[in-house]
Design a protein around this motif. Sequence first.
Motif, PDB file in Angstrom:
ATOM      1  N   ALA A  22       0.707  -1.228   0.141  1.00 21.19           N
ATOM      2  CA  ALA A  22      -0.008  -0.021   0.164  1.00 21.19           C
ATOM      3  C   ALA A  22       0.884   1.234   0.010  1.00 21.19           C
ATOM      4  CB  ALA A  22      -0.960  -0.027   1.232  1.00 21.19           C
ATOM      5  N   LEU A  23       1.892   1.404   0.730  1.00 17.70           N
ATOM      6  CA  LEU A  23       2.806   2.350   0.890  1.00 17.70           C
ATOM      7  C   LEU A  23       3.484   2.723  -0.492  1.00 17.70           C
ATOM      8  CD1 LEU A  23       4.365   2.080   4.202  1.00 17.70           C
ATOM      9  CD2 LEU A  23       2.070   3.221   3.652  1.00 17.70           C
ATOM     10  N   GLU A  24       3.963   1.460  -1.132  1.00 19.44           N
ATOM     11  CA  GLU A  24       4.553   1.640  -2.492  1.00 19.44           C
ATOM     12  C   GLU A  24       3.613   2.116  -3.412  1.00 19.44           C
ATOM     13  OE1 GLU A  24       6.354  -2.226  -3.015  1.00 19.44           O
ATOM     14  OE2 GLU A  24       8.070  -1.933  -1.994  1.00 19.44           O
ATOM     15  N   GLU A  25       2.518   2.159  -3.368  1.00 19.17           N
ATOM     16  CA  GLU A  25       1.410   2.450  -4.276  1.00 19.17           C
ATOM     17  C   GLU A  25       1.234   4.139  -4.024  1.00 19.17           C
ATOM     18  OE1 GLU A  25      -2.279   0.467  -3.907  1.00 19.17           O
ATOM     19  OE2 GLU A  25      -1.449  -1.506  -4.362  1.00 19.17           O
ATOM     20  N   GLY A  26       1.782   4.569  -3.131  1.00 14.59           N
ATOM     21  CA  GLY A  26       1.656   5.977  -2.893  1.00 14.59           C
ATOM     22  C   GLY A  26       0.461   6.304  -1.940  1.00 14.59           C
ATOM     23  N   CYS A  27       0.059   5.498  -1.263  1.00 21.64           N
ATOM     24  CA  CYS A  27      -0.958   5.806  -0.279  1.00 21.64           C
ATOM     25  C   CYS A  27      -0.705   6.762   0.871  1.00 21.64           C
ATOM     26  CB  CYS A  27      -1.617   4.638   0.275  1.00 21.64           C
ATOM     27  SG  CYS A  27      -2.501   3.428  -0.825  1.00 21.64           S
ATOM     28  N   GLU A  28      -1.416   7.861   1.110  1.00 20.56           N
ATOM     29  CA  GLU A  28      -0.847   8.630   2.122  1.00 20.56           C
ATOM     30  C   GLU A  28      -1.458   8.541   3.414  1.00 20.56           C
ATOM     31  OE1 GLU A  28      -1.047  12.725   1.104  1.00 20.56           O
ATOM     32  OE2 GLU A  28      -0.037  12.413  -0.650  1.00 20.56           O
ATOM     33  N   GLU A  29      -2.775   7.599   3.438  1.00 22.18           N
ATOM     34  CA  GLU A  29      -3.204   7.071   4.735  1.00 22.18           C
ATOM     35  C   GLU A  29      -3.698   5.722   4.641  1.00 22.18           C
ATOM     36  OE1 GLU A  29      -6.725   9.541   5.905  1.00 22.18           O
ATOM     37  OE2 GLU A  29      -5.604  11.354   5.280  1.00 22.18           O
ATOM     38  N   ASN A  57      -4.899   2.015  17.805  1.00 18.46           N
ATOM     39  CA  ASN A  57      -6.365   2.097  18.773  1.00 18.46           C
ATOM     40  C   ASN A  57      -6.666   0.682  18.884  1.00 18.46           C
ATOM     41  OD1 ASN A  57      -6.535   4.967  19.023  1.00 18.46           O
ATOM     42  ND2 ASN A  57      -7.739   5.108  17.308  1.00 18.46           N
ATOM     43  N   PRO A  58      -7.174   0.378  20.259  1.00 24.72           N
ATOM     44  CA  PRO A  58      -7.652  -1.158  20.226  1.00 24.72           C
ATOM     45  C   PRO A  58      -9.219  -0.953  19.719  1.00 24.72           C
ATOM     46  CG  PRO A  58      -7.376   0.248  22.545  1.00 24.72           C
ATOM     47  CD  PRO A  58      -7.094   1.090  21.520  1.00 24.72           C
ATOM     48  N   ALA A  59      -9.390  -2.045  18.784  1.00 30.80           N
ATOM     49  CA  ALA A  59     -10.524  -2.142  18.119  1.00 30.80           C
ATOM     50  C   ALA A  59     -11.606  -3.041  18.835  1.00 30.80           C
ATOM     51  CB  ALA A  59     -10.471  -2.579  16.655  1.00 30.80           C
ATOM     52  N   ARG A  60     -11.300  -4.248  19.109  1.00 25.72           N
ATOM     53  CA  ARG A  60     -11.828  -5.009  20.016  1.00 25.72           C
ATOM     54  C   ARG A  60     -11.059  -5.854  20.910  1.00 25.72           C
ATOM     55  NH1 ARG A  60     -15.652  -8.027  15.522  1.00 25.72           N
ATOM     56  NH2 ARG A  60     -14.180  -9.672  16.184  1.00 25.72           N
ATOM     57  N   GLU A  61     -11.539  -6.773  21.513  1.00 25.12           N
ATOM     58  CA  GLU A  61     -10.594  -7.433  22.427  1.00 25.12           C
ATOM     59  C   GLU A  61      -9.596  -8.322  21.541  1.00 25.12           C
ATOM     60  OE1 GLU A  61     -10.577 -10.826  25.895  1.00 25.12           O
ATOM     61  OE2 GLU A  61     -12.107  -9.119  26.024  1.00 25.12           O
ATOM     62  N   GLY A  62      -8.152  -8.041  21.744  1.00 19.64           N
ATOM     63  CA  GLY A  62      -7.055  -8.791  21.116  1.00 19.64           C
ATOM     64  C   GLY A  62      -7.154  -8.269  19.449  1.00 19.64           C
ATOM     65  N   GLU A  63      -7.801  -7.309  19.121  1.00 18.55           N
ATOM     66  CA  GLU A  63      -7.536  -6.488  18.078  1.00 18.55           C
ATOM     67  C   GLU A  63      -6.929  -5.051  18.005  1.00 18.55           C
ATOM     68  OE1 GLU A  63     -10.960  -6.910  15.274  1.00 18.55           O
ATOM     69  OE2 GLU A  63     -10.877  -8.906  15.418  1.00 18.55           O
ATOM     70  N   TRP A  64      -6.196  -4.628  17.066  1.00 15.78           N
ATOM     71  CA  TRP A  64      -5.883  -3.313  17.125  1.00 15.78           C
ATOM     72  C   TRP A  64      -6.155  -2.612  15.653  1.00 15.78           C
ATOM     73  CZ3 TRP A  64      -3.297  -7.038  19.124  1.00 15.78           C
ATOM     74  CH2 TRP A  64      -3.065  -7.068  20.532  1.00 15.78           C
ATOM     75  N   LEU A  65      -6.313  -1.245  15.598  1.00 13.05           N
ATOM     76  CA  LEU A  65      -6.541  -0.702  14.232  1.00 13.05           C
ATOM     77  C   LEU A  65      -5.459   0.331  14.282  1.00 13.05           C
ATOM     78  CD1 LEU A  65      -8.426  -0.344  12.256  1.00 13.05           C
ATOM     79  CD2 LEU A  65      -9.923   1.011  13.254  1.00 13.05           C
ATOM     80  N   LEU A  66      -4.595   0.369  13.347  1.00 16.77           N
ATOM     81  CA  LEU A  66      -3.379   1.220  13.096  1.00 16.77           C
ATOM     82  C   LEU A  66      -3.621   2.197  12.075  1.00 16.77           C
ATOM     83  CD1 LEU A  66      -2.474  -1.632  14.226  1.00 16.77           C
ATOM     84  CD2 LEU A  66      -0.178  -0.925  13.453  1.00 16.77           C
ATOM     85  N   TYR A  67      -3.601   3.245  12.463  1.00 18.05           N
ATOM     86  CA  TYR A  67      -3.941   4.303  11.295  1.00 18.05           C
ATOM     87  C   TYR A  67      -2.353   5.106  10.919  1.00 18.05           C
ATOM     88  CZ  TYR A  67      -8.686   4.460  12.963  1.00 18.05           C
ATOM     89  OH  TYR A  67      -9.872   3.907  13.254  1.00 18.05           O
ATOM     90  N   LEU A  68      -2.031   4.896   9.879  1.00 23.86           N
ATOM     91  CA  LEU A  68      -0.551   5.193   9.243  1.00 23.86           C
ATOM     92  C   LEU A  68      -1.010   6.581   8.393  1.00 23.86           C
ATOM     93  CD1 LEU A  68       0.503   1.971   7.991  1.00 23.86           C
ATOM     94  CD2 LEU A  68       0.525   2.846  10.253  1.00 23.86           C
ATOM     95  N   ARG A  69      -0.092   7.655   8.590  1.00 24.61           N
ATOM     96  CA  ARG A  69      -0.463   8.723   7.906  1.00 24.61           C
ATOM     97  C   ARG A  69       1.132   9.275   7.335  1.00 24.61           C
ATOM     98  NH1 ARG A  69      -4.797  12.312   8.451  1.00 24.61           N
ATOM     99  NH2 ARG A  69      -4.733  13.989   6.774  1.00 24.61           N
ATOM    100  N   LYS A  70       1.171   9.707   6.019  1.00 20.17           N
ATOM    101  CA  LYS A  70       2.648  10.252   5.684  1.00 20.17           C
ATOM    102  C   LYS A  70       2.757  11.365   6.225  1.00 20.17           C
ATOM    103  CE  LYS A  70       5.955   9.928   2.897  1.00 20.17           C
ATOM    104  NZ  LYS A  70       7.005   8.964   2.973  1.00 20.17           N
ATOM    105  N   GLU A  71       4.219  11.654   6.755  1.00 19.37           N
ATOM    106  CA  GLU A  71       4.480  12.919   7.236  1.00 19.37           C
ATOM    107  C   GLU A  71       5.202  13.697   6.344  1.00 19.37           C
ATOM    108  OE1 GLU A  71       4.401  13.972  10.864  1.00 19.37           O
ATOM    109  OE2 GLU A  71       2.887  12.440  10.775  1.00 19.37           O
ATOM    110  N   GLY A  72       4.769  14.955   6.428  1.00 22.05           N
ATOM    111  CA  GLY A  72       5.468  15.951   5.646  1.00 22.05           C
ATOM    112  C   GLY A  72       4.941  16.169   4.352  1.00 22.05           C
TER     113      GLY A  72
END
Length: 72
Positions: A22-29, A57-72
């Motif tokens: 996803a990052l190589e495709e140029g996704c900023e978020e 962020n915890p999503a549910r018990e045993g799960e996490w949601l990671l929000y990645l955002r391009k800096e700069g």
Amino acid sequence: MKREIDARGLSCPLPVLRTRAALEEGCEEVEVRVDSGVARENVTVFARGKGYSVKVNPAREGEWLLYLRKEG
């Protein structure tokens, strides 16, 4: 461009490889859902190394949601 990745049930390195694609495709978020502490840490370290901020962020018990955002 924003991308959502469901990496639940995947063993490392697959969550990192899907994030890298996803990052190589140029996704900023990118939103990555994981259900393993190892995957959470590995994706976080990888994304930060590529210049993305990471919010976990915890999503549910045993799960996490990671929000990645391009800096700069």
